[in-house]
Design a protein around this motif. Structure first.
Motif: not given
Length: 98
Positions: A64-70, A74-81
């Motif tokens: 769960k921790r690893a998935q949350k970090l991923l 992903r959310s930051r990349l989507d926002a930047a794109q």
């Protein structure tokens, strides 16, 4: 004779708040590496049921921790794109000169 509606409880306690806090402070790489160790311990066998359940609980928390970090990345990349696409749509127009 036991009643079928009786609930059985596990002798394996849930992870403590301190253990969960420690897991929540791990980097992605640390969580991944510890998850690999937990899986390997389970696959190797030789653990009694309680120890196996404990490893499984730890593995679940690490996954769960690893998935949350991923998901955060992903959310930051989507926002930047999205920001880049928005900036590109107005590049060279009068709207970005004011």
């Amino acid at each position: 004779m036991t009643n079928d509606t009786e609930k059985t409880t596990s002798s394996v306690p849930a992870l403590t708040a301190e253990e969960l806090e420690k897991i929540d402070s791990l980097s992605y790489e640390q969580a991944r590496d510890q998850l690999i160790q937990a899986v390997q311990a389970l696959e190797a066998g030789g653990l009694d049921l309680d120890a196996s359940m404990r490893q499984w609980q730890i593995g679940e928390a690490l996954a769960k921790r690893a998935q949350k970090l991923l998901d955060d990345v992903r959310s930051r990349l989507d926002a930047a794109q999205a920001e880049q696409a928005s900036a590109g749509a107005t590049a060279g127009t009068q709207g970005n000169l004011s």
